[in-house]
Design a protein around this motif. Structure first.
Motif, PDB file in Angstrom:
ATOM      1  N   PHE A  30      26.817  11.889 -22.964  1.00 20.19           N
ATOM      2  CA  PHE A  30      25.557  11.302 -22.521  1.00 20.19           C
ATOM      3  C   PHE A  30      24.362  12.237 -22.728  1.00 20.19           C
ATOM      4  O   PHE A  30      23.221  11.782 -22.731  1.00 20.19           O
ATOM      5  CB  PHE A  30      25.644  10.915 -21.038  1.00 20.19           C
ATOM      6  CG  PHE A  30      26.591   9.781 -20.775  1.00 20.19           C
ATOM      7  CD1 PHE A  30      26.251   8.479 -21.104  1.00 20.19           C
ATOM      8  CD2 PHE A  30      27.834  10.016 -20.213  1.00 20.19           C
ATOM      9  CE1 PHE A  30      27.118   7.432 -20.864  1.00 20.19           C
ATOM     10  CE2 PHE A  30      28.718   8.976 -19.963  1.00 20.19           C
ATOM     11  CZ  PHE A  30      28.361   7.674 -20.295  1.00 20.19           C
ATOM     12  N   ARG A  31      24.615  13.556 -22.911  1.00 21.34           N
ATOM     13  CA  ARG A  31      23.504  14.501 -23.013  1.00 21.34           C
ATOM     14  C   ARG A  31      23.280  15.034 -24.424  1.00 21.34           C
ATOM     15  O   ARG A  31      22.231  15.638 -24.682  1.00 21.34           O
ATOM     16  CB  ARG A  31      23.754  15.687 -22.065  1.00 21.34           C
ATOM     17  CG  ARG A  31      23.757  15.318 -20.596  1.00 21.34           C
ATOM     18  CD  ARG A  31      22.416  14.747 -20.156  1.00 21.34           C
ATOM     19  NE  ARG A  31      21.351  15.716 -20.322  1.00 21.34           N
ATOM     20  CZ  ARG A  31      21.006  16.609 -19.399  1.00 21.34           C
ATOM     21  NH1 ARG A  31      21.635  16.639 -18.235  1.00 21.34           N
ATOM     22  NH2 ARG A  31      20.017  17.464 -19.631  1.00 21.34           N
ATOM     23  N   THR A  32      24.224  14.843 -25.332  1.00 16.71           N
ATOM     24  CA  THR A  32      24.019  15.323 -26.692  1.00 16.71           C
ATOM     25  C   THR A  32      22.894  14.535 -27.357  1.00 16.71           C
ATOM     26  O   THR A  32      22.865  13.307 -27.271  1.00 16.71           O
ATOM     27  CB  THR A  32      25.306  15.176 -27.519  1.00 16.71           C
ATOM     28  OG1 THR A  32      26.359  15.900 -26.885  1.00 16.71           O
ATOM     29  CG2 THR A  32      25.116  15.714 -28.928  1.00 16.71           C
ATOM     30  N   PRO A  33      21.948  15.216 -28.010  1.00 18.74           N
ATOM     31  CA  PRO A  33      20.863  14.497 -28.686  1.00 18.74           C
ATOM     32  C   PRO A  33      21.400  13.471 -29.690  1.00 18.74           C
ATOM     33  O   PRO A  33      22.397  13.730 -30.379  1.00 18.74           O
ATOM     34  CB  PRO A  33      20.086  15.611 -29.400  1.00 18.74           C
ATOM     35  CG  PRO A  33      20.381  16.831 -28.608  1.00 18.74           C
ATOM     36  CD  PRO A  33      21.790  16.674 -28.110  1.00 18.74           C
ATOM     37  N   THR A  34      20.744  12.320 -29.750  1.00 20.69           N
ATOM     38  CA  THR A  34      21.177  11.233 -30.619  1.00 20.69           C
ATOM     39  C   THR A  34      20.174  11.052 -31.751  1.00 20.69           C
ATOM     40  O   THR A  34      18.967  11.069 -31.532  1.00 20.69           O
ATOM     41  CB  THR A  34      21.299   9.921 -29.828  1.00 20.69           C
ATOM     42  OG1 THR A  34      22.165  10.123 -28.715  1.00 20.69           O
ATOM     43  CG2 THR A  34      21.865   8.811 -30.695  1.00 20.69           C
ATOM     44  N   SER A 374      36.300  17.432 -28.625  1.00 17.30           N
ATOM     45  CA  SER A 374      35.430  17.517 -29.808  1.00 17.30           C
ATOM     46  C   SER A 374      33.971  17.242 -29.443  1.00 17.30           C
ATOM     47  O   SER A 374      33.054  17.809 -30.054  1.00 17.30           O
ATOM     48  CB  SER A 374      35.902  16.543 -30.879  1.00 17.30           C
ATOM     49  OG  SER A 374      35.819  15.202 -30.421  1.00 17.30           O
ATOM     50  N   LEU A 375      33.727  16.394 -28.430  1.00 17.93           N
ATOM     51  CA  LEU A 375      32.351  16.158 -27.983  1.00 17.93           C
ATOM     52  C   LEU A 375      31.776  17.408 -27.323  1.00 17.93           C
ATOM     53  O   LEU A 375      30.570  17.683 -27.439  1.00 17.93           O
ATOM     54  CB  LEU A 375      32.309  14.984 -27.004  1.00 17.93           C
ATOM     55  CG  LEU A 375      32.506  13.594 -27.624  1.00 17.93           C
ATOM     56  CD1 LEU A 375      32.606  12.543 -26.539  1.00 17.93           C
ATOM     57  CD2 LEU A 375      31.363  13.263 -28.580  1.00 17.93           C
ATOM     58  N   VAL A 376      32.619  18.167 -26.636  1.00 19.12           N
ATOM     59  CA  VAL A 376      32.160  19.442 -26.063  1.00 19.12           C
ATOM     60  C   VAL A 376      31.762  20.405 -27.182  1.00 19.12           C
ATOM     61  O   VAL A 376      30.733  21.085 -27.108  1.00 19.12           O
ATOM     62  CB  VAL A 376      33.256  20.058 -25.173  1.00 19.12           C
ATOM     63  CG1 VAL A 376      32.838  21.445 -24.689  1.00 19.12           C
ATOM     64  CG2 VAL A 376      33.549  19.155 -23.984  1.00 19.12           C
ATOM     65  N   VAL A 377      32.580  20.454 -28.237  1.00 18.13           N
ATOM     66  CA  VAL A 377      32.254  21.299 -29.393  1.00 18.13           C
ATOM     67  C   VAL A 377      30.921  20.858 -30.001  1.00 18.13           C
ATOM     68  O   VAL A 377      30.067  21.683 -30.360  1.00 18.13           O
ATOM     69  CB  VAL A 377      33.387  21.231 -30.439  1.00 18.13           C
ATOM     70  CG1 VAL A 377      32.983  21.978 -31.713  1.00 18.13           C
ATOM     71  CG2 VAL A 377      34.672  21.822 -29.864  1.00 18.13           C
ATOM     72  N   TRP A 379      28.486  19.360 -28.497  1.00 16.01           N
ATOM     73  CA  TRP A 379      27.399  19.676 -27.568  1.00 16.01           C
ATOM     74  C   TRP A 379      26.944  21.120 -27.728  1.00 16.01           C
ATOM     75  O   TRP A 379      25.744  21.427 -27.661  1.00 16.01           O
ATOM     76  CB  TRP A 379      27.876  19.411 -26.139  1.00 16.01           C
ATOM     77  CG  TRP A 379      26.814  19.599 -25.090  1.00 16.01           C
ATOM     78  CD1 TRP A 379      25.476  19.355 -25.212  1.00 16.01           C
ATOM     79  CD2 TRP A 379      27.020  20.100 -23.764  1.00 16.01           C
ATOM     80  NE1 TRP A 379      24.831  19.647 -24.027  1.00 16.01           N
ATOM     81  CE2 TRP A 379      25.757  20.110 -23.127  1.00 16.01           C
ATOM     82  CE3 TRP A 379      28.139  20.504 -23.050  1.00 16.01           C
ATOM     83  CZ2 TRP A 379      25.598  20.520 -21.817  1.00 16.01           C
ATOM     84  CZ3 TRP A 379      27.965  20.910 -21.743  1.00 16.01           C
ATOM     85  CH2 TRP A 379      26.711  20.914 -21.137  1.00 16.01           C
ATOM     86  N   PHE A 380      27.877  22.036 -27.959  1.00 20.21           N
ATOM     87  CA  PHE A 380      27.522  23.446 -28.114  1.00 20.21           C
ATOM     88  C   PHE A 380      27.093  23.787 -29.543  1.00 20.21           C
ATOM     89  O   PHE A 380      26.673  24.910 -29.802  1.00 20.21           O
ATOM     90  CB  PHE A 380      28.707  24.340 -27.723  1.00 20.21           C
ATOM     91  CG  PHE A 380      28.915  24.432 -26.234  1.00 20.21           C
ATOM     92  CD1 PHE A 380      28.056  25.179 -25.450  1.00 20.21           C
ATOM     93  CD2 PHE A 380      29.944  23.746 -25.615  1.00 20.21           C
ATOM     94  CE1 PHE A 380      28.229  25.275 -24.076  1.00 20.21           C
ATOM     95  CE2 PHE A 380      30.133  23.820 -24.241  1.00 20.21           C
ATOM     96  CZ  PHE A 380      29.275  24.588 -23.465  1.00 20.21           C
ATOM     97  N   SER A 381      27.203  22.850 -30.462  1.00 18.49           N
ATOM     98  CA  SER A 381      26.799  23.074 -31.847  1.00 18.49           C
ATOM     99  C   SER A 381      25.340  22.662 -32.032  1.00 18.49           C
ATOM    100  O   SER A 381      24.757  22.011 -31.166  1.00 18.49           O
ATOM    101  CB  SER A 381      27.701  22.275 -32.791  1.00 18.49           C
ATOM    102  OG  SER A 381      27.371  20.896 -32.741  1.00 18.49           O
TER     103      SER A 381
END
Length: 588
Positions: A30-34, A374-377, A379-381
């Motif tokens: 929900f927080r990763t830029p789209t 993979s979504l956590v990865v 997010w940090f990328s």
């Protein structure tokens, strides 16, 4: 101690880590830029130089070529393109992807500083612009006066360049606001030649008087025993009347002021371009995001502020004429839906062939666990949630279950062959036996993907986030297969013999189909092994024919076409047409 043994002996640690990854994954979702696509624009820097009154030949010879010659000495430069026209020189320096955009801008600034002394004295200071995907506007607003409004486009532009622009710059996610569309206000002074001659004055005297009276400069510091005072000469024009009252010269008849020899009025600069929003003249505002910013979040924040602007300026019509959000939402939401459907179908197919709810449940849990990791990865990328990264997740759906199914099948086989029916031992031994095989299988896939991530150029920009998502998902699926799957299998098998329910017994008919299919496959395999050389020759021949005949029929292109629902119409008019004549052609 192997990973599977650790997970079975320390179940609470595995559960805690799994819940942590799940929480971080949901937060990242929900927080990763789209965005629609990853940033693929190469580093570009544009140098724009204005020389008032110069023709295109002088611009090319004395400005463009001088700057181009020095730009060619820069490292990492890919190509230079330039345009020289009357009064304006525009040079675009494109660099390789390995060049950082910030470094490229600094290098270009240094080049312009070195050649500044060689450029004509009459030019305006060269302007340097950095070009990236962030320079593509998030949305475009058209500002126009409403019917019965007393505001002119000049007044609206003045508001847009000051108050309204400042309001947008305070919106979270907005980096810059570009205002365009002609109607730029300017003060016009019409000097009467006859009156100027009658008073024995030159135009230079008028210009000097305006310069003397329109200043705002520091005048030093006045010190006292207890205080110090900063002095300032303040004389900027605040309205047209102040300009009309500017003193020119003292004569016998009294003070000659500007109003005595000239007419002062507020107008707009010469029209060099025209903007139409929804079929009518308007002032346009492009909203830009920072590099790496969240496109959709910034657009939503801007749209939230529009009702406030409409309430503050009820006589101005605010219309969105270009918006990235609908196409981003349409495609990204479609990809998210496809991902969920792919997971559901994968679990359904597993249940269809295994006819065991316990097995389907275990494999079904390992799939979202891998995706959340993979979504956590992601997010940090530095990448965004876009069509490319979501495509990587969809491609990996069919791969993430391979390791889990292999481990689970081997655990169940050991359990069935164990006379003591010890589920804990079956889970440990079964997972340990196949751990090396499934790890090698995962690594063979990842090893193929990693070189593409460092291939360079446009391919790297597109394929790196795609392969990163696939690789991280496969790695997470391997960890889940060696930790979560044995742990859940040991807990379920510890309950003893399991009787299939009514639904599972219905789907056991697929066992017969799979068994017959396996017999057919074994028959074909035995026949092929008897004539193995013939099979290899036929396979090589088939490959050659495919590459020679089929590949040319398929063709090739950089990116497939995408129907965005947007139609762009471009037309050209004769070069001697004025903007008003072009507008007449547009209105036809």
């Amino acid at each position: 101690m192997s990973l599977s043994e650790f997970s079975i002996k320390s179940p609470y640690a595995v559960i805690a880590l799994t819940l942590l990854v799940a929480a971080l994954g949901l937060f990242a979702f929900f927080r990763t830029p789209t965005d629609l696509f990853p940033d693929t624009a190469p580093p570009q820097v544009v140098v724009v130089t204005v020389w008032p009154g110069a023709d295109a030949d002088d611009i090319a010879d004395k400005v463009t070529q001088v700057i181009e010659k020095e730009l060619n000495t820069l490292g990492g430069l890919k190509r230079i393109t330039s345009t020289s026209r009357d009064e304006v020189s525009s040079i675009n320096a494109e660099f390789y992807y390995s060049k950082n955009l910030g470094e490229a801008v600094v290098d270009v600034q240094n080049v312009v500083s070195r050649v500044r002394a060689d450029l004509p004295a009459g030019i305006m200071e060269p302007r340097i612009y950095r070009i990236s995907d962030a320079t593509r506007p998030l949305l475009t607003l058209a500002l126009s006066p409403k019917p019965k409004s007393h505001r002119s486009l000049e007044e609206i532009r003045l508001l847009a360049e000051n108050t309204i622009q400042d309001l947008f710059l305070n919106v979270e996610g907005v980096a810059d606001v570009d205002v365009f569309g002609a109607h730029k206000p300017e003060v016009r002074i019409w000097v009467d030649r006859n009156k100027l001659a009658a008073h024995h004055l030159q135009l230079g005297a008028v210009l000097a008087a305006l310069d003397r009276n329109n200043i705002s400069l520091p005048a030093g510091v006045v010190y006292s025993p207890k205080h110090e005072y900063l002095m300032k000469v303040s004389g900027e024009f605040e309205n047209l009347q102040m300009i009309r009252d500017v003193p020119i010269v003292w004569q016998n008849t009294g003070m000659l002021r500007l109003r005595d020899i000239a007419r002062v009025e507020l107008g707009h600069s010469e029209t060099r371009s025209i903007y139409h929003g929804n079929g009518k003249r308007a002032i346009a505002m492009n909203i830009l995001r920072p590099e790496g910013g969240d496109t959709v979040a910034a657009i939503r924040n801007v749209k939230k502020m529009l009702p406030q602007l409409k309430a503050k300026y009820p006589d101005i019509d605010f219309e969105i004429t270009d918006d990235q959000q609908p196409i981003i939402d349409l495609n990204v939401n479609g990809m998210r839906t496809s991902l969920i459907q792919a997971i559901i179908l994968t679990v359904a197919v597993i249940f269809l062939f295994l006819a065991d709810m316990r097995t389907s449940l275990i494999v079904g849990i390992s799939i979202p666990s891998a995706f959340l990791f993979s979504l956590v990865v992601l997010w940090f990328s530095p990448y965004t949630l876009n069509m490319v990264t979501l495509s990587g997740l969809i491609i990996a759906v069919g791969m993430v279950v391979d390791a889990s199914i292999v481990v689970l099948e081997n655990v169940f086989r050991h359990y069935q062959n164990d006379p003591e029916k010890d589920g804990r031992r079956a889970a440990m031994v079964g997972a340990r036996e196949v751990s090396l095989a499934i790890t090698a299988g995962m690594l063979t896939t990842v090893v193929v993907l990693i070189p593409v991530m460092f291939s360079g150029g446009y391919t790297q920009q597109v394929m790196r986030p795609l392969n990163m998502m696939i690789s991280s998902t496969l790695f997470a699926s391997l960890i889940a297969a060696l930790s979560i799957v044995p742990l859940m299998a040991a807990k379920l098998l510890a309950r003893g013999e399991y009787k299939r329910n009514f639904i599972e017994r219905i789907f056991t008919v697929t066992d017969y189909g799979v068994e017959k299919l396996s017999h057919i496959y074994l028959g074909i395999l035995k026949a092929a092994l008897k004539v193995r050389w013939l099979v290899l020759i036929l396979a090589v021949a088939f490959l050659v024919v495919t590459m020679k005949k089929v590949k040319p029929l398929l063709g090739g292109e950089l990116m497939p076409p995408m129907d965005t629902g947007i139609v762009n119409i471009t037309f050209e008019t004769p070069s001697d047409f004025t903007p008003q004549q072009v507008e007449e052609v547009l209105d036809r």
